[in-house]
Write an enzyme that holds these catalytic residues in place. Sequence first.
Site, PDB file in Angstrom:
ATOM      1  N   ARG A 106      -1.877   0.003   9.708  1.00 56.36           N
ATOM      2  CA  ARG A 106      -1.623  -0.737   8.465  1.00 56.36           C
ATOM      3  C   ARG A 106      -2.916  -1.117   7.767  1.00 56.36           C
ATOM      4  O   ARG A 106      -2.960  -1.277   6.542  1.00 56.36           O
ATOM      5  CB  ARG A 106      -0.797  -2.006   8.745  1.00 56.36           C
ATOM      6  CG  ARG A 106      -0.513  -2.809   7.464  1.00 56.36           C
ATOM      7  CD  ARG A 106       0.438  -3.964   7.715  1.00 56.36           C
ATOM      8  NE  ARG A 106      -0.096  -4.950   8.628  1.00 56.36           N
ATOM      9  CZ  ARG A 106      -0.961  -5.912   8.292  1.00 56.36           C
ATOM     10  NH1 ARG A 106      -1.435  -5.997   7.057  1.00 56.36           N
ATOM     11  NH2 ARG A 106      -1.374  -6.785   9.189  1.00 56.36           N
ATOM     12  N   ASP A 139      -6.372   6.667 -15.407  1.00 57.41           N
ATOM     13  CA  ASP A 139      -5.317   7.331 -14.646  1.00 57.41           C
ATOM     14  C   ASP A 139      -5.424   8.828 -14.934  1.00 57.41           C
ATOM     15  O   ASP A 139      -5.166   9.277 -16.050  1.00 57.41           O
ATOM     16  CB  ASP A 139      -3.946   6.786 -15.060  1.00 57.41           C
ATOM     17  CG  ASP A 139      -2.809   7.355 -14.226  1.00 57.41           C
ATOM     18  OD1 ASP A 139      -2.940   8.487 -13.717  1.00 57.41           O
ATOM     19  OD2 ASP A 139      -1.784   6.670 -14.086  1.00 57.41           O
ATOM     20  N   LYS A 168       2.315  13.340  -7.440  1.00 56.56           N
ATOM     21  CA  LYS A 168       2.403  14.384  -8.451  1.00 56.56           C
ATOM     22  C   LYS A 168       1.553  15.601  -8.066  1.00 56.56           C
ATOM     23  O   LYS A 168       1.819  16.251  -7.072  1.00 56.56           O
ATOM     24  CB  LYS A 168       2.004  13.798  -9.798  1.00 56.56           C
ATOM     25  CG  LYS A 168       2.690  12.459 -10.141  1.00 56.56           C
ATOM     26  CD  LYS A 168       4.198  12.494 -10.075  1.00 56.56           C
ATOM     27  CE  LYS A 168       4.878  11.275 -10.681  1.00 56.56           C
ATOM     28  NZ  LYS A 168       4.576   9.999 -10.047  1.00 56.56           N
ATOM     29  N   TYR A 209       2.744   5.447 -17.845  1.00 50.54           N
ATOM     30  CA  TYR A 209       3.964   5.514 -17.061  1.00 50.54           C
ATOM     31  C   TYR A 209       4.754   4.216 -17.254  1.00 50.54           C
ATOM     32  O   TYR A 209       4.173   3.128 -17.349  1.00 50.54           O
ATOM     33  CB  TYR A 209       3.604   5.730 -15.597  1.00 50.54           C
ATOM     34  CG  TYR A 209       4.760   5.593 -14.643  1.00 50.54           C
ATOM     35  CD1 TYR A 209       5.851   6.459 -14.706  1.00 50.54           C
ATOM     36  CD2 TYR A 209       4.769   4.600 -13.675  1.00 50.54           C
ATOM     37  CE1 TYR A 209       6.913   6.332 -13.835  1.00 50.54           C
ATOM     38  CE2 TYR A 209       5.821   4.463 -12.791  1.00 50.54           C
ATOM     39  CZ  TYR A 209       6.900   5.338 -12.883  1.00 50.54           C
ATOM     40  OH  TYR A 209       7.945   5.198 -12.018  1.00 50.54           O
TER      41      TYR A 209
END
Length: 390
Positions: free
Chosen positions: A59, A183, A208, A111
Amino acid sequence: MTFTRAQGLATRSIHGHGFKDAHGSPHIPIYDTSTFTFETTQDVLDAIEGRKLGSFYTRFGLNPSIFALEETLAGLEGAEMAWVFCSGMAAETALFLTHGRQGIIGIGDAYGGTMELLSSQLPELGIPTRLILGSELDQLDELLAEGAGMVFLETPTNPTLELFDIEAIAERAHAHGAILVVDNTFASPVNQQPLALGADVVVHSATKYLGGHSDLTAGTLMGSKELLGPIWNWRKNLGSMPAPATASLLARSLRTLVVRVRQQNASAQTIAESMEKHQSVRRVYYPGLANFPGHELAKRQMQGFGGMLSIDIEGGGEAATRVADRLKLFALAPSLGGTESLATQPCTTTHHGLPHEERVRRGIEDGLLRLSVGLEETNDLIADLEQALA
Protein backbone atom coordinates in the site's frame (compact mmCIF):
# COMPACT_ATOMS: atom_id res chain seq x y z
CA MET A 1 21.22 -3.65 -19.48
CA THR A 2 21.49 -0.06 -18.26
CA PHE A 3 19.20 2.33 -20.06
CA THR A 4 19.88 6.03 -20.64
CA ARG A 5 17.59 8.96 -21.35
CA ALA A 6 19.35 9.32 -24.71
CA GLN A 7 17.89 6.04 -25.94
CA GLY A 8 14.74 6.09 -28.03
CA LEU A 9 11.26 5.96 -26.57
CA ALA A 10 10.54 2.43 -27.80
CA THR A 11 13.76 1.19 -26.18
CA ARG A 12 12.93 2.93 -22.89
CA SER A 13 9.40 1.53 -22.87
CA ILE A 14 10.86 -2.01 -22.90
CA HIS A 15 14.15 -1.66 -21.01
CA GLY A 16 13.34 1.42 -18.93
CA HIS A 17 14.21 0.10 -15.48
CA GLY A 18 17.31 -1.26 -13.79
CA PHE A 19 15.68 -4.08 -11.83
CA LYS A 20 16.77 -7.66 -12.50
CA ASP A 21 14.83 -10.78 -11.65
CA ALA A 22 16.80 -13.26 -9.54
CA HIS A 23 15.64 -16.16 -11.71
CA GLY A 24 16.28 -14.58 -15.09
CA SER A 25 12.81 -13.48 -16.11
CA PRO A 26 13.15 -10.82 -18.84
CA HIS A 27 10.45 -8.78 -17.07
CA ILE A 28 9.76 -8.16 -13.40
CA PRO A 29 7.29 -10.81 -12.16
CA ILE A 30 4.13 -10.01 -10.24
CA TYR A 31 5.02 -9.66 -6.58
CA ASP A 32 1.47 -10.26 -5.43
CA THR A 33 2.56 -9.65 -1.87
CA SER A 34 1.03 -7.31 0.70
CA THR A 35 4.01 -7.25 3.07
CA PHE A 36 7.71 -8.18 3.02
CA THR A 37 9.89 -9.75 5.70
CA PHE A 38 13.25 -8.50 7.04
CA GLU A 39 16.29 -10.01 8.71
CA THR A 40 16.73 -7.25 11.28
CA THR A 41 14.99 -4.22 12.72
CA GLN A 42 17.69 -2.06 11.16
CA ASP A 43 16.71 -3.39 7.74
CA VAL A 44 13.11 -2.38 8.48
CA LEU A 45 14.17 1.14 9.43
CA ASP A 46 16.43 1.50 6.39
CA ALA A 47 13.51 0.66 4.11
CA ILE A 48 10.81 2.74 5.78
CA GLU A 49 13.09 5.76 6.29
CA GLY A 50 14.35 5.65 2.70
CA ARG A 51 18.04 4.95 3.26
CA LYS A 52 17.80 1.88 1.03
CA LEU A 53 15.42 1.16 -1.82
CA GLY A 54 13.63 -1.87 -0.52
CA SER A 55 10.25 -3.51 -0.48
CA PHE A 56 8.20 -3.00 2.65
CA TYR A 57 4.42 -2.78 2.27
CA THR A 58 2.53 -2.68 -1.01
CA ARG A 59 0.00 0.00 0.00
CA PHE A 60 3.00 2.30 0.47
CA GLY A 61 4.15 1.55 -3.09
CA LEU A 62 7.20 -0.30 -1.78
CA ASN A 63 6.91 -3.37 -4.01
CA PRO A 64 9.28 -4.54 -6.80
CA SER A 65 6.52 -4.70 -9.42
CA ILE A 66 5.70 -1.07 -8.70
CA PHE A 67 9.33 0.12 -8.46
CA ALA A 68 10.11 -1.21 -11.94
CA LEU A 69 6.95 0.25 -13.46
CA GLU A 70 7.53 3.71 -12.00
CA GLU A 71 11.10 3.87 -13.27
CA THR A 72 9.88 2.99 -16.77
CA LEU A 73 7.06 5.55 -16.58
CA ALA A 74 9.46 8.30 -15.54
CA GLY A 75 11.67 7.54 -18.52
CA LEU A 76 8.78 7.85 -20.96
CA GLU A 77 8.28 11.52 -20.08
CA GLY A 78 11.95 12.31 -19.34
CA ALA A 79 11.04 12.87 -15.68
CA GLU A 80 13.15 12.44 -12.56
CA MET A 81 10.53 10.20 -11.04
CA ALA A 82 6.97 8.91 -11.36
CA TRP A 83 4.26 7.74 -9.01
CA VAL A 84 1.60 5.24 -10.08
CA PHE A 85 -1.97 5.31 -8.75
CA CYS A 86 -5.11 3.19 -8.90
CA SER A 87 -6.66 5.66 -11.39
CA GLY A 88 -6.05 8.96 -13.14
CA MET A 89 -8.55 10.64 -10.84
CA ALA A 90 -6.65 9.34 -7.80
CA ALA A 91 -3.46 10.82 -9.25
CA GLU A 92 -5.09 14.21 -9.83
CA THR A 93 -6.66 14.25 -6.38
CA ALA A 94 -3.36 13.60 -4.62
CA LEU A 95 -1.68 16.23 -6.80
CA PHE A 96 -4.32 18.90 -6.15
CA LEU A 97 -4.34 18.25 -2.39
CA THR A 98 -0.55 18.54 -2.28
CA HIS A 99 0.17 21.49 -4.55
CA GLY A 100 -3.18 23.13 -5.27
CA ARG A 101 -4.21 24.57 -1.94
CA GLN A 102 -3.17 28.13 -2.88
CA GLY A 103 -5.59 27.95 -5.77
CA ILE A 104 -5.93 26.17 -9.11
CA ILE A 105 -6.68 27.67 -12.52
CA GLY A 106 -8.14 25.18 -14.99
CA ILE A 107 -7.85 26.10 -18.65
CA GLY A 108 -10.17 24.75 -21.34
CA ASP A 109 -12.08 21.48 -21.38
CA ALA A 110 -11.14 18.41 -19.39
CA TYR A 111 -12.46 15.01 -18.48
CA GLY A 112 -15.85 15.29 -16.77
CA GLY A 113 -14.61 13.85 -13.47
CA THR A 114 -11.77 16.38 -13.39
CA MET A 115 -14.24 19.20 -14.07
CA GLU A 116 -16.44 18.04 -11.20
CA LEU A 117 -13.47 17.78 -8.85
CA LEU A 118 -12.25 21.28 -9.75
CA SER A 119 -15.60 23.04 -9.89
CA SER A 120 -17.43 21.42 -6.96
CA GLN A 121 -15.45 19.18 -4.62
CA LEU A 122 -12.19 21.07 -4.10
CA PRO A 123 -14.01 24.34 -3.28
CA GLU A 124 -15.91 22.39 -0.59
CA LEU A 125 -12.51 21.80 1.03
CA GLY A 126 -11.65 25.49 0.85
CA ILE A 127 -9.38 25.17 -2.20
CA PRO A 128 -10.11 28.09 -4.57
CA THR A 129 -10.49 27.13 -8.23
CA ARG A 130 -11.18 29.11 -11.38
CA LEU A 131 -12.10 27.59 -14.73
CA ILE A 132 -11.52 29.60 -17.90
CA LEU A 133 -12.03 28.75 -21.54
CA GLY A 134 -9.26 28.74 -24.10
CA SER A 135 -10.79 31.93 -25.48
CA GLU A 136 -10.34 33.57 -22.07
CA LEU A 137 -6.56 33.19 -21.76
CA ASP A 138 -6.27 36.96 -21.48
CA GLN A 139 -7.51 36.52 -17.88
CA LEU A 140 -4.68 34.16 -16.91
CA ASP A 141 -2.12 36.68 -15.66
CA GLU A 142 -4.68 38.53 -13.56
CA LEU A 143 -5.83 35.29 -11.95
CA LEU A 144 -2.24 34.22 -11.31
CA ALA A 145 -1.53 37.57 -9.69
CA GLU A 146 -4.29 36.82 -7.18
CA GLY A 147 -2.11 34.01 -5.83
CA ALA A 148 -3.07 30.74 -7.53
CA GLY A 149 -0.25 28.23 -7.25
CA MET A 150 -1.19 25.86 -10.07
CA VAL A 151 -2.34 25.99 -13.67
CA PHE A 152 -3.93 22.81 -14.98
CA LEU A 153 -4.80 21.93 -18.57
CA GLU A 154 -5.30 19.13 -21.04
CA THR A 155 -3.85 19.41 -24.51
CA PRO A 156 -5.37 18.14 -26.72
CA THR A 157 -8.59 18.56 -24.72
CA ASN A 158 -11.40 16.11 -24.21
CA PRO A 159 -13.50 16.05 -26.42
CA THR A 160 -12.92 18.97 -28.83
CA LEU A 161 -9.14 18.43 -29.24
CA GLU A 162 -8.37 22.07 -28.48
CA LEU A 163 -4.63 22.69 -28.19
CA PHE A 164 -2.73 24.99 -25.83
CA ASP A 165 0.79 26.33 -26.17
CA ILE A 166 2.54 24.54 -23.30
CA GLU A 167 5.74 26.56 -23.53
CA ALA A 168 3.96 29.93 -23.50
CA ILE A 169 1.60 29.04 -20.64
CA ALA A 170 4.45 27.55 -18.59
CA GLU A 171 6.35 30.83 -18.94
CA ARG A 172 3.34 32.82 -17.73
CA ALA A 173 2.72 30.49 -14.79
CA HIS A 174 6.37 30.50 -13.71
CA ALA A 175 6.50 34.30 -13.84
CA HIS A 176 3.96 34.28 -11.00
CA GLY A 177 5.59 31.44 -9.05
CA ALA A 178 2.95 28.88 -10.09
CA ILE A 179 3.47 25.41 -11.52
CA LEU A 180 1.98 24.07 -14.75
CA VAL A 181 0.36 20.62 -14.78
CA VAL A 182 -0.43 19.04 -18.15
CA ASP A 183 -2.75 16.09 -18.61
CA ASN A 184 -1.04 14.26 -21.46
CA THR A 185 -3.53 11.39 -21.70
CA PHE A 186 -4.90 12.15 -25.16
CA ALA A 187 -1.47 12.68 -26.72
CA SER A 188 0.56 10.02 -24.84
CA PRO A 189 4.35 10.35 -24.41
CA VAL A 190 4.74 9.13 -28.00
CA ASN A 191 3.16 12.27 -29.41
CA GLN A 192 4.01 14.95 -26.84
CA GLN A 193 6.60 15.63 -24.11
CA PRO A 194 5.20 18.42 -21.89
CA LEU A 195 8.11 18.45 -19.40
CA ALA A 196 10.52 19.25 -22.23
CA LEU A 197 8.28 22.20 -23.12
CA GLY A 198 8.35 23.68 -19.63
CA ALA A 199 5.53 21.89 -17.76
CA ASP A 200 6.30 20.90 -14.16
CA VAL A 201 4.13 17.81 -13.71
CA VAL A 202 2.52 15.47 -16.23
CA VAL A 203 -0.56 13.39 -15.40
CA HIS A 204 -1.95 10.41 -17.30
CA SER A 205 -4.99 8.26 -16.99
CA ALA A 206 -2.94 5.12 -17.59
CA THR A 207 -6.23 3.32 -18.20
CA LYS A 208 -6.07 4.81 -21.70
CA TYR A 209 -3.08 4.71 -24.08
CA LEU A 210 -0.48 3.60 -21.53
CA GLY A 211 -2.63 0.58 -20.64
CA GLY A 212 -3.91 0.29 -24.18
CA HIS A 213 -5.98 -2.91 -23.87
CA SER A 214 -9.08 -1.83 -21.89
CA ASP A 215 -8.16 -4.31 -19.14
CA LEU A 216 -6.74 -2.16 -16.34
CA THR A 217 -7.42 1.03 -14.41
CA ALA A 218 -4.47 3.15 -13.29
CA GLY A 219 -3.02 6.65 -13.26
CA THR A 220 0.40 8.23 -13.01
CA LEU A 221 2.21 11.48 -12.23
CA MET A 222 5.64 12.32 -13.65
CA GLY A 223 7.88 15.21 -12.62
CA SER A 224 10.74 16.30 -10.39
CA LYS A 225 11.60 14.72 -7.05
CA GLU A 226 10.99 18.08 -5.41
CA LEU A 227 7.37 18.23 -6.59
CA LEU A 228 6.49 14.54 -6.45
CA GLY A 229 8.12 13.82 -3.09
CA PRO A 230 5.39 15.49 -0.97
CA ILE A 231 2.66 13.63 -2.89
CA TRP A 232 3.85 10.26 -1.57
CA ASN A 233 2.10 10.55 1.80
CA TRP A 234 -1.19 11.57 0.21
CA ARG A 235 -1.07 8.53 -2.08
CA LYS A 236 -0.18 6.26 0.84
CA ASN A 237 -2.89 7.50 3.19
CA LEU A 238 -5.63 7.85 0.59
CA GLY A 239 -5.04 4.20 -0.28
CA SER A 240 -4.48 5.04 -3.92
CA MET A 241 -2.02 2.28 -4.91
CA PRO A 242 -2.80 -0.12 -7.75
CA ALA A 243 -2.44 -3.84 -7.08
CA PRO A 244 0.86 -5.47 -8.15
CA ALA A 245 -1.04 -7.44 -10.81
CA THR A 246 -2.28 -4.17 -12.30
CA ALA A 247 1.26 -2.74 -12.21
CA SER A 248 2.49 -5.80 -14.09
CA LEU A 249 -0.27 -5.48 -16.71
CA LEU A 250 0.62 -1.83 -17.21
CA ALA A 251 4.33 -2.65 -17.58
CA ARG A 252 3.38 -5.23 -20.22
CA SER A 253 1.35 -2.65 -22.10
CA LEU A 254 4.15 -0.08 -22.13
CA ARG A 255 6.30 -2.49 -24.14
CA THR A 256 4.00 -2.01 -27.14
CA LEU A 257 3.06 1.63 -26.53
CA VAL A 258 5.08 3.16 -29.36
CA VAL A 259 3.98 0.78 -32.13
CA ARG A 260 0.35 0.98 -31.00
CA VAL A 261 0.18 4.77 -30.89
CA ARG A 262 2.00 5.30 -34.17
CA GLN A 263 -0.49 3.02 -35.96
CA GLN A 264 -3.41 4.75 -34.25
CA ASN A 265 -2.01 8.11 -35.38
CA ALA A 266 -1.89 6.97 -38.98
CA SER A 267 -5.39 5.50 -38.94
CA ALA A 268 -6.93 8.52 -37.22
CA GLN A 269 -5.41 10.86 -39.81
CA THR A 270 -6.91 8.85 -42.66
CA ILE A 271 -10.31 8.63 -40.97
CA ALA A 272 -10.33 12.35 -40.18
CA GLU A 273 -9.60 13.19 -43.81
CA SER A 274 -12.38 10.84 -44.96
CA MET A 275 -14.95 12.24 -42.50
CA GLU A 276 -14.03 15.79 -43.51
CA LYS A 277 -15.50 15.05 -46.94
CA HIS A 278 -18.68 13.35 -45.72
CA GLN A 279 -21.92 15.25 -46.35
CA SER A 280 -23.43 14.20 -43.00
CA VAL A 281 -20.50 15.54 -40.96
CA ARG A 282 -20.54 19.26 -40.18
CA ARG A 283 -17.07 19.44 -38.70
CA VAL A 284 -14.13 17.20 -37.81
CA TYR A 285 -12.01 17.97 -34.76
CA TYR A 286 -8.50 16.59 -35.35
CA PRO A 287 -5.12 18.35 -34.97
CA GLY A 288 -3.73 16.67 -38.08
CA LEU A 289 -6.12 18.46 -40.44
CA ALA A 290 -4.65 21.52 -42.15
CA ASN A 291 -7.76 23.62 -41.45
CA PHE A 292 -7.95 22.69 -37.76
CA PRO A 293 -7.42 25.83 -35.63
CA GLY A 294 -4.53 24.30 -33.67
CA HIS A 295 -2.79 22.59 -36.58
CA GLU A 296 0.30 24.81 -36.69
CA LEU A 297 0.73 24.54 -32.90
CA ALA A 298 0.34 20.78 -33.14
CA LYS A 299 3.12 20.61 -35.73
CA ARG A 300 5.34 22.63 -33.41
CA GLN A 301 4.81 20.88 -30.07
CA MET A 302 3.66 17.36 -31.00
CA GLN A 303 5.43 14.47 -32.71
CA GLY A 304 2.16 12.92 -33.86
CA PHE A 305 -1.46 14.04 -34.00
CA GLY A 306 -2.97 11.22 -31.94
CA GLY A 307 -5.61 8.54 -32.24
CA MET A 308 -8.56 10.64 -31.03
CA LEU A 309 -10.95 12.66 -33.16
CA SER A 310 -14.46 14.02 -32.80
CA ILE A 311 -17.08 14.56 -35.48
CA ASP A 312 -20.08 16.88 -35.34
CA ILE A 313 -23.06 15.18 -36.98
CA GLU A 314 -25.57 17.05 -39.15
CA GLY A 315 -28.95 16.99 -37.42
CA GLY A 316 -27.71 17.41 -33.85
CA GLY A 317 -28.09 15.13 -30.86
CA GLU A 318 -30.79 12.79 -32.13
CA ALA A 319 -28.92 12.22 -35.38
CA ALA A 320 -25.67 11.56 -33.50
CA THR A 321 -27.45 9.03 -31.30
CA ARG A 322 -28.78 7.20 -34.37
CA VAL A 323 -25.28 7.08 -35.85
CA ALA A 324 -23.78 5.81 -32.58
CA ASP A 325 -26.41 3.09 -32.31
CA ARG A 326 -25.74 1.88 -35.88
CA LEU A 327 -21.99 1.46 -35.47
CA LYS A 328 -20.75 -2.12 -35.58
CA LEU A 329 -16.94 -2.08 -35.34
CA PHE A 330 -16.79 1.05 -33.20
CA ALA A 331 -18.04 -0.16 -29.81
CA LEU A 332 -20.21 2.25 -27.82
CA ALA A 333 -18.14 2.89 -24.67
CA PRO A 334 -16.84 5.90 -22.70
CA SER A 335 -13.12 5.07 -22.54
CA LEU A 336 -10.33 5.44 -25.11
CA GLY A 337 -6.85 4.38 -26.15
CA GLY A 338 -7.42 0.64 -26.50
CA THR A 339 -6.72 -1.72 -29.37
CA GLU A 340 -10.44 -1.74 -30.22
CA SER A 341 -12.11 1.35 -31.65
CA LEU A 342 -14.64 3.09 -29.42
CA ALA A 343 -17.26 5.78 -29.93
CA THR A 344 -19.10 7.88 -27.39
CA GLN A 345 -21.48 10.83 -27.40
CA PRO A 346 -19.92 13.11 -24.73
CA CYS A 347 -23.28 14.61 -23.74
CA THR A 348 -24.38 11.13 -22.61
CA THR A 349 -21.15 9.96 -20.96
CA THR A 350 -17.97 11.91 -20.21
CA HIS A 351 -19.69 15.33 -19.94
CA HIS A 352 -23.20 14.21 -19.01
CA GLY A 353 -22.84 15.87 -15.61
CA LEU A 354 -22.34 19.34 -17.10
CA PRO A 355 -25.47 21.43 -17.61
CA HIS A 356 -26.51 21.70 -21.26
CA GLU A 357 -25.79 25.45 -21.34
CA GLU A 358 -22.25 24.89 -20.04
CA ARG A 359 -21.59 22.15 -22.60
CA VAL A 360 -22.73 24.45 -25.40
CA ARG A 361 -20.58 27.29 -24.03
CA ARG A 362 -17.62 24.94 -24.26
CA GLY A 363 -18.44 23.84 -27.80
CA ILE A 364 -19.53 20.35 -26.75
CA GLU A 365 -22.65 20.06 -28.86
CA ASP A 366 -25.11 17.19 -28.46
CA GLY A 367 -24.31 16.17 -32.04
CA LEU A 368 -20.66 15.51 -31.19
CA LEU A 369 -19.33 11.96 -31.44
CA ARG A 370 -15.88 11.24 -29.99
CA LEU A 371 -13.94 8.45 -31.69
CA SER A 372 -11.04 6.50 -30.24
CA VAL A 373 -9.30 4.81 -33.16
CA GLY A 374 -8.00 1.33 -32.46
CA LEU A 375 -5.87 -1.11 -34.42
CA GLU A 376 -8.43 -2.52 -36.83
CA GLU A 377 -7.95 -2.07 -40.57
CA THR A 378 -8.47 1.59 -41.36
CA ASN A 379 -10.68 0.91 -44.37
CA ASP A 380 -12.97 -1.26 -42.26
CA LEU A 381 -13.39 1.53 -39.72
CA ILE A 382 -14.20 4.07 -42.45
CA ALA A 383 -16.76 1.65 -43.93
CA ASP A 384 -18.36 1.28 -40.51
CA LEU A 385 -18.67 5.03 -40.08
CA GLU A 386 -20.07 5.44 -43.59
CA GLN A 387 -22.78 2.80 -43.12
CA ALA A 388 -23.77 4.37 -39.78
CA LEU A 389 -23.90 7.84 -41.35
CA ALA A 390 -25.88 6.69 -44.38
